[in-house]
Design an enzyme around this catalytic site. Structure first.
Site, PDB file in Angstrom:
ATOM      1  N   ASP A  97       0.850  -1.188   0.000  1.00  0.00           N
ATOM      2  CA  ASP A  97       0.000   0.000   0.000  1.00  0.00           C
ATOM      3  C   ASP A  97       0.887   1.240   0.000  1.00  0.00           C
ATOM      4  O   ASP A  97       2.105   1.143   0.076  1.00  0.00           O
ATOM      5  CB  ASP A  97      -0.970  -0.024   1.178  1.00  0.00           C
ATOM      6  CG  ASP A  97      -0.264   0.017   2.527  1.00  0.00           C
ATOM      7  OD1 ASP A  97       0.948   0.275   2.564  1.00  0.00           O
ATOM      8  OD2 ASP A  97      -0.940  -0.213   3.545  1.00  0.00           O
ATOM      9  N   ASP A 271      -8.490  -7.069   0.214  1.00  0.00           N
ATOM     10  CA  ASP A 271      -7.565  -7.428   1.290  1.00  0.00           C
ATOM     11  C   ASP A 271      -8.131  -6.960   2.619  1.00  0.00           C
ATOM     12  O   ASP A 271      -8.971  -6.055   2.657  1.00  0.00           O
ATOM     13  CB  ASP A 271      -6.206  -6.762   1.088  1.00  0.00           C
ATOM     14  CG  ASP A 271      -6.244  -5.291   1.514  1.00  0.00           C
ATOM     15  OD1 ASP A 271      -5.741  -4.975   2.612  1.00  0.00           O
ATOM     16  OD2 ASP A 271      -6.798  -4.451   0.767  1.00  0.00           O
ATOM     17  N   CYS A 309     -15.005 -27.070   5.698  1.00  0.00           N
ATOM     18  CA  CYS A 309     -13.690 -26.460   5.452  1.00  0.00           C
ATOM     19  C   CYS A 309     -12.643 -27.538   5.215  1.00  0.00           C
ATOM     20  O   CYS A 309     -12.644 -28.578   5.883  1.00  0.00           O
ATOM     21  CB  CYS A 309     -13.288 -25.584   6.638  1.00  0.00           C
ATOM     22  SG  CYS A 309     -11.686 -24.765   6.422  1.00  0.00           S
ATOM     23  N   CYS A 311      -9.253 -26.964   5.500  1.00  0.00           N
ATOM     24  CA  CYS A 311      -7.955 -26.496   5.997  1.00  0.00           C
ATOM     25  C   CYS A 311      -7.296 -27.502   6.940  1.00  0.00           C
ATOM     26  O   CYS A 311      -7.919 -28.433   7.447  1.00  0.00           O
ATOM     27  CB  CYS A 311      -8.103 -25.138   6.688  1.00  0.00           C
ATOM     28  SG  CYS A 311      -8.685 -25.220   8.408  1.00  0.00           S
ATOM     29  N   CYS A 314      -9.017 -27.783  10.429  1.00  0.00           N
ATOM     30  CA  CYS A 314     -10.272 -28.549  10.439  1.00  0.00           C
ATOM     31  C   CYS A 314     -10.050 -30.038  10.198  1.00  0.00           C
ATOM     32  O   CYS A 314     -10.838 -30.868  10.663  1.00  0.00           O
ATOM     33  CB  CYS A 314     -11.241 -27.971   9.402  1.00  0.00           C
ATOM     34  SG  CYS A 314     -11.920 -26.373   9.904  1.00  0.00           S
ATOM     35  N   HIS A 340      -6.938 -21.349   9.639  1.00  0.00           N
ATOM     36  CA  HIS A 340      -8.324 -21.612   9.285  1.00  0.00           C
ATOM     37  C   HIS A 340      -9.005 -20.391   8.683  1.00  0.00           C
ATOM     38  O   HIS A 340      -9.630 -20.468   7.608  1.00  0.00           O
ATOM     39  CB  HIS A 340      -9.112 -22.074  10.514  1.00  0.00           C
ATOM     40  CG  HIS A 340     -10.591 -22.087  10.269  1.00  0.00           C
ATOM     41  ND1 HIS A 340     -11.221 -23.063   9.537  1.00  0.00           N
ATOM     42  CD2 HIS A 340     -11.561 -21.194  10.620  1.00  0.00           C
ATOM     43  CE1 HIS A 340     -12.510 -22.791   9.454  1.00  0.00           C
ATOM     44  NE2 HIS A 340     -12.745 -21.664  10.106  1.00  0.00           N
TER      45      HIS A 340
END
Length: 376
Positions: A97, A271, A309, A311, A314, A340
């Protein structure tokens, strides 16, 4: 023919919403859009290793913060290290940024002039000055794949007169940034549309920035505390003003509903620091709403965080275990929830892309909202 750092390819446009399925070609690989970009403010996505970001989260682009990296460890040191990619051992894309949002959030610690912004460090009170040229110098040293022009993010509720002057100065600063920036073959520079919640100013900002011909454009100055209805109104008004053949980036947005709405408005990139910040505070994002992992109801709950999920967290841990980690103040709790939450949002945008491809984005939104508990 001059080599460019960025090219954008649109694969498909949803006929009912205008959502775009695309690919941004960048020096450190391709980025499929719409995309959620994790934020690595200080050359790290908090609690994550680069391998975890790639293998467990599936991130292809992350953010670095010009203001924070300028203050600590300093852009010259990062340049000495070979640039931000080498410094943090990240071989995929980075967007930095401009530093504008952080500088302007300092309030009484900063003073704005036509030349730039004089401010005092939030770390030790030391005095600094960032101009459009200085922002470019810092970002050039960092070596990010996408840079942002220096801008002012006007606060929600600011008067028309204030926002008009701020927007016009942001446009003048954008021109100075473009004139200073030289590494166009390695770093793409985006302009930032401002104008607060005044549509004529948004239109003027977009028109003037488009004349400067940036390779991409950001929508700044919304999602700054306004009601959702105002956010959606300005988002849906501003996005179509931007060139169809260039990436559109909505800054600072990360809640699932805002991400879906952004995609439906024709935005390609978003973002937010939200997923990792929530993770450190013990909150998990799931397809069925948010979970407070500090809540005692999880003590004997041996189910996964989110059955939908994929991930690492999980697949391997229970709610009871994660609750225990937070009650015991173990670092692993924040790490597992960070994996996660980041994967949840990255995967959400993968699902959005699939929905655009299959022409069912409206139905996907309705199904997601119902399951999550959102009121449309």
């Amino acid at each position: 023919m001059e080599k460019k750092a960025l090219s954008f390819e649109i694969k498909k446009v949803d006929k009912r919403t205008g959502a775009r399925l695309g690919v941004i070609h960048l020096p450190h690989g391709d980025v499929k859009t719409p995309v959620f970009m994790p934020v690595g403010t200080q050359a790290t996505v908090k609690a994550m290793t680069p391998d975890e970001l790639k293998e467990e989260v599936g991130a292809h682009i992350i953010l670095g913060n010009t203001y924070h990296l300028y203050l600590r460890p300093g852009h010259e040191l990062i340049k000495e290290a070979g640039g931000l990619h080498k410094f943090m051992n990240w071989d995929r894309n980075i967007l930095t940024d401009s530093g504008g949002f952080q500088v302007f959030s300092l309030g009484d610690l900063r003073k704005i002039s036509e030349e730039g912004v004089e401010f005092r460090s939030h770390l030790n009170g030391s005095k600094h000055f960032i101009s459009p040229e200085k922002s470019m110098e810092i970002q050039n040293a960092l070596g990010s794949d996408i840079m942002m022009a220096f801008d002012e993010c006007a606060p929600y509720g600011a008067t028309y007169h204030y926002v008009k002057n701020s927007m016009e100065r942001t446009t003048r600063w954008a021109k100075r940034c473009k004139e200073y920036h030289k590494n166009t073959d390695k770093q793409a520079l985006f302009g930032i549309v401002q104008g607060g919640f005044y549509k004529d100013l948004r239109e003027k900002s977009a028109k003037d920035l488009i004349e400067l011909d940036f390779p991409g454009y950001a929508i700044g100055g919304i999602s700054v505390g306004e009601p959702k209805v105002e956010f959606l109104d300005i988002l849906r008004f501003t996005a179509p003003l931007l060139p169809e053949d260039k990436p559109r980036y909505l800054m600072g947005v990360g809640s699932p509903d805002y991400l879906i709405e952004a995609a439906m408005a024709g935005v390609d990139m978003c973002d937010c620091v939200m997923p990792t910040r929530m993770a450190r505070n013990g909150t998990a994002l799931t397809h069925y709403g948010q979970l407070n992992m500090l809540n005692a109801k999880h003590i004997h709950d041996f189910t996964t965080l989110d059955p939908d999920c994929d991930c690492y967290t999980c697949k391997n841990y229970t709610r009871a275990y994660i609750h225990h980690l937070f009650k015991a103040k173990e670092i692993l709790g924040a790490r597992l929830l960070s994996i996660h939450n980041l994967r949840f949002l990255v995967h959400l945008m993968e699902d959005v892309r699939d929905a655009i491809e299959e022409e069912r984005l409206i139905e996907f939104k309705e199904e997601f909202y119902k399951k999550y508990g959102y009121q449309d």
